[in-house]
Write a protein that holds these residues in place. Structure first.
Motif, PDB file in Angstrom:
ATOM      1  N   SER A   1       0.711  -1.443  -0.006  1.00 35.79           N
ATOM      2  CA  SER A   1      -0.247  -0.201  -0.313  1.00 35.79           C
ATOM      3  C   SER A   1       1.015   0.685   0.217  1.00 35.79           C
ATOM      4  CB  SER A   1      -0.962  -0.501   1.232  1.00 35.79           C
ATOM      5  OG  SER A   1      -0.302  -0.256   2.644  1.00 35.79           O
ATOM      6  N   ARG A   2       2.254   1.060   0.232  1.00 36.24           N
ATOM      7  CA  ARG A   2       3.357   2.277   0.009  1.00 36.24           C
ATOM      8  C   ARG A   2       4.113   2.101  -1.543  1.00 36.24           C
ATOM      9  NH1 ARG A   2       4.906   3.725   5.940  1.00 36.24           N
ATOM     10  NH2 ARG A   2       3.259   2.644   7.240  1.00 36.24           N
ATOM     11  N   PRO A   3       4.376   2.849  -1.348  1.00 36.77           N
ATOM     12  CA  PRO A   3       5.383   2.819  -2.230  1.00 36.77           C
ATOM     13  C   PRO A   3       6.763   1.885  -1.810  1.00 36.77           C
ATOM     14  CG  PRO A   3       5.028   5.549  -2.037  1.00 36.77           C
ATOM     15  CD  PRO A   3       4.181   4.601  -1.187  1.00 36.77           C
ATOM     16  N   VAL A   4       7.569   1.496  -2.686  1.00 35.33           N
ATOM     17  CA  VAL A   4       8.469   0.843  -2.471  1.00 35.33           C
ATOM     18  C   VAL A   4       9.809   1.104  -3.317  1.00 35.33           C
ATOM     19  CG1 VAL A   4       9.467  -1.791  -3.256  1.00 35.33           C
ATOM     20  CG2 VAL A   4       6.867  -1.587  -2.462  1.00 35.33           C
ATOM     21  N   MET A   5      11.007   1.451  -2.257  1.00 34.90           N
ATOM     22  CA  MET A   5      11.862   1.751  -2.122  1.00 34.90           C
ATOM     23  C   MET A   5      13.437   1.423  -3.019  1.00 34.90           C
ATOM     24  SD  MET A   5      11.909   4.657   0.776  1.00 34.90           S
ATOM     25  CE  MET A   5      11.138   3.218   2.368  1.00 34.90           C
ATOM     26  N   LEU A   6      13.920   1.435  -4.160  1.00 34.22           N
ATOM     27  CA  LEU A   6      14.726   0.224  -4.903  1.00 34.22           C
ATOM     28  C   LEU A   6      15.690   1.429  -4.785  1.00 34.22           C
ATOM     29  CD1 LEU A   6      15.955  -2.291  -6.566  1.00 34.22           C
ATOM     30  CD2 LEU A   6      14.662  -0.831  -8.593  1.00 34.22           C
ATOM     31  N   LEU A   7      17.142   0.610  -4.119  1.00 28.39           N
ATOM     32  CA  LEU A   7      17.923   1.406  -3.999  1.00 28.39           C
ATOM     33  C   LEU A   7      19.646   0.866  -4.779  1.00 28.39           C
ATOM     34  CD1 LEU A   7      19.291   3.683  -2.371  1.00 28.39           C
ATOM     35  CD2 LEU A   7      20.278   1.641  -0.785  1.00 28.39           C
ATOM     36  N   MET A   8      19.830   1.737  -6.008  1.00 24.71           N
ATOM     37  CA  MET A   8      20.892   0.802  -6.911  1.00 24.71           C
ATOM     38  C   MET A   8      22.085   2.337  -6.520  1.00 24.71           C
ATOM     39  SD  MET A   8      19.324   0.808 -10.689  1.00 24.71           S
ATOM     40  CE  MET A   8      18.203  -0.046 -10.478  1.00 24.71           C
ATOM     41  N   ARG A   9      23.421   1.150  -6.811  1.00 26.23           N
ATOM     42  CA  ARG A   9      24.770   2.574  -6.527  1.00 26.23           C
ATOM     43  C   ARG A   9      24.353   2.879  -8.461  1.00 26.23           C
ATOM     44  NH1 ARG A   9      28.888  -1.909  -5.463  1.00 26.23           N
ATOM     45  NH2 ARG A   9      28.109  -2.802  -6.764  1.00 26.23           N
ATOM     46  N   HIS A  10      24.216   2.319  -9.596  1.00 30.26           N
ATOM     47  CA  HIS A  10      24.240   2.874 -10.929  1.00 30.26           C
ATOM     48  C   HIS A  10      22.900   3.144 -11.659  1.00 30.26           C
ATOM     49  CE1 HIS A  10      23.097  -1.001 -11.750  1.00 30.26           C
ATOM     50  NE2 HIS A  10      23.770  -2.012 -11.323  1.00 30.26           N
ATOM     51  N   PRO A  11      23.080   3.695 -12.523  1.00 34.99           N
ATOM     52  CA  PRO A  11      21.785   3.702 -13.369  1.00 34.99           C
ATOM     53  C   PRO A  11      21.290   2.618 -14.170  1.00 34.99           C
ATOM     54  CG  PRO A  11      23.649   5.304 -14.483  1.00 34.99           C
ATOM     55  CD  PRO A  11      24.705   4.604 -13.151  1.00 34.99           C
TER      56      PRO A  11
END
Length: 414
Positions: A211-221
């Motif tokens: 029900s909330r936005p999921v945060m996707l954390l990546m080091r590179h484009p």
């Protein structure tokens, strides 16, 4: 008869077993050692975790030696009218996961491979005589004349240094491929760490449940590539020159350079872009430098570029697997005691048949200094199985099977 023991019941071990059977090796002379109670169990768990819909590899890459076997299977199995196109995704005819899994299960049933499965772990390896190996397992000793080492890296999960202190059960930080169940994610502030296909697929899947936005954390484009390495590595275009390089350190550098690590195919990138537009996923290009866990198990993730910490209730690491050689301590001991030749990174030196030493063959990551960057994937499993089943040992075993079968000594019909 010559007994073949395959250590590892995943994609590579199962593919090798089918190739040996197709070559004519007797089923009674093949055993597969794996800790699970069903072949491909680890593969099935991992693909289910990510929410994968279609494989990355094309439909000619599967577990049967005939490249068109999966296509024929898709045409022959019952399905609603007009749905055959859903079995494959253009332009590379990538099979759906559902089709691929059904095909695998049909092959396991056809070749009665589950009857060849011994559910136990390898714990030691010795060679009491030139024609016999003894494998110590969690259920006792097994004896074989030939071994195929088909262990993958599925249990060698990569944990970044900042996450290692939290590598424990019931931690709010968990690896995507940890065998323990993932918790319910609907009401939590979820951060997924990783920039490759598993991370992106899992973020898309989780965003549909949360029900909330999921945060996707990546080091590179975001990196977009159709496959995880150039298709030229599947044939003589690139492999001929690679296999003629005497410097194995150079081979390792070429493998590392050729792999499109942390990349996704275009269709998955498009799904991610759609989720970003719909604000179901928040994409953050940064890396975690440290973590603070509060008493209520909420997390503060300290970032390299961003001054304010990122707040989360749970972190799922989709950071892939470690680079160490599969097999662990028992194989390390066997390498020393049997004098098995290895490169400086501890990976095997093998010949063109993928023979590490007389009687021991390898596939998967253990074969990559010979097979190149595709060694770990399904195409690599097929290449390895073809070489092993074409070895003099397999040919000789199949001849003896033919001679011992009923009617083998009868004169030809006039």
């Amino acid at each position: 008869m010559d007994k073949w023991l395959i250590i590892g019941g995943g994609i590579h071990g199962t593919c090798s077993a089918i190739a040996l059977l197709e070559e004519g090796v007797a089923a009674a002379d093949i055993a597969i050692l794996d800790p699970h109670h069903h072949l491909l169990a680890r593969w099935q768990q991992q693909t289910q975790r990510t929410g994968m819909s279609y494989l990355r590899s094309p439909g000619v890459h599967h577990l049967h030696p005939d490249p068109l076997h999966l296509h024929r299977f898709a045409l022959q199995r019952p399905q609603p009218a007009g749905t055959h196109h859903q079995n494959f995704m253009l332009p590379h005819y990538r099979p759906s996961l559902e089709l691929f899994q059904a095909h695998c299960e049909a092959l396991i049933h056809e070749y009665q491979l589950d009857q060849r499965l011994i559910s136990a772990r390898a714990q030691g390896l010795s060679r009491p005589s030139p024609s016999q190996f003894t494998v110590e397992t969690s259920l006792g000793l097994l004896h074989a004349r030939y071994l195929i080492l088909a262990m993958g890296v599925g249990e060698q999960l990569y944990w970044p240094d900042w996450a290692k202190p939290f590598k424990k059960r019931d931690s709010p930080i968990q690896h995507l491929y940890d065998p323990n169940p993932l918790p319910t994610l609907q009401e939590e502030r979820l951060v997924i760490v990783g920039g490759g296909l598993s991370a992106v697929q899992f973020a898309i899947t989780a965003s549909r449940q949360s029900s909330r936005p999921v945060m996707l954390l990546m080091r590179h484009p975001l990196r977009i590539h159709a496959f995880d390495s150039d298709p030229g590595w599947l044939g003589p275009k690139k492999l001929n020159n690679f296999q003629q390089i005497p410097d194995f350190a150079l081979r390792r550098r070429l493998i590392d350079k050729a792999r499109h690590r942390g990349s996704v195919p275009l269709d998955v990138a498009q799904q991610l872009w759609r989720a970003l537009r719909e604000k179901r996923i928040q994409l953050i290009h940064d890396q975690i430098t440290g973590v603070t866990i509060h008493r209520n198990q909420s997390l503060q993730l300290h970032l390299d570029k961003q001054a304010d910490p990122l707040l989360a209730d749970r972190v799922v690491l989709a950071t892939g697997f470690g680079r160490q050689r599969p097999g662990g301590k028992w194989l390390e001991k066997a390498v020393a005691e049997l004098g098995l030749p290895v490169h400086t990174d501890n990976y095997p030196f093998v010949d063109a048949c993928l023979r590490w030493t007389e009687g021991i063959f390898v596939t998967g990551p253990l074969a990559e200094l010979e097979l190149g960057p595709a060694a770990r994937n399904i195409a690599g499993a097929r290449m390895a199985a073809a070489r092993i089943s074409a070895s003099p040992e397999a040919k000789d075993a199949s001849k003896r099977t033919a001679l011992s079968s009923p009617g083998a000594l009868l004169p030809p019909a006039s």
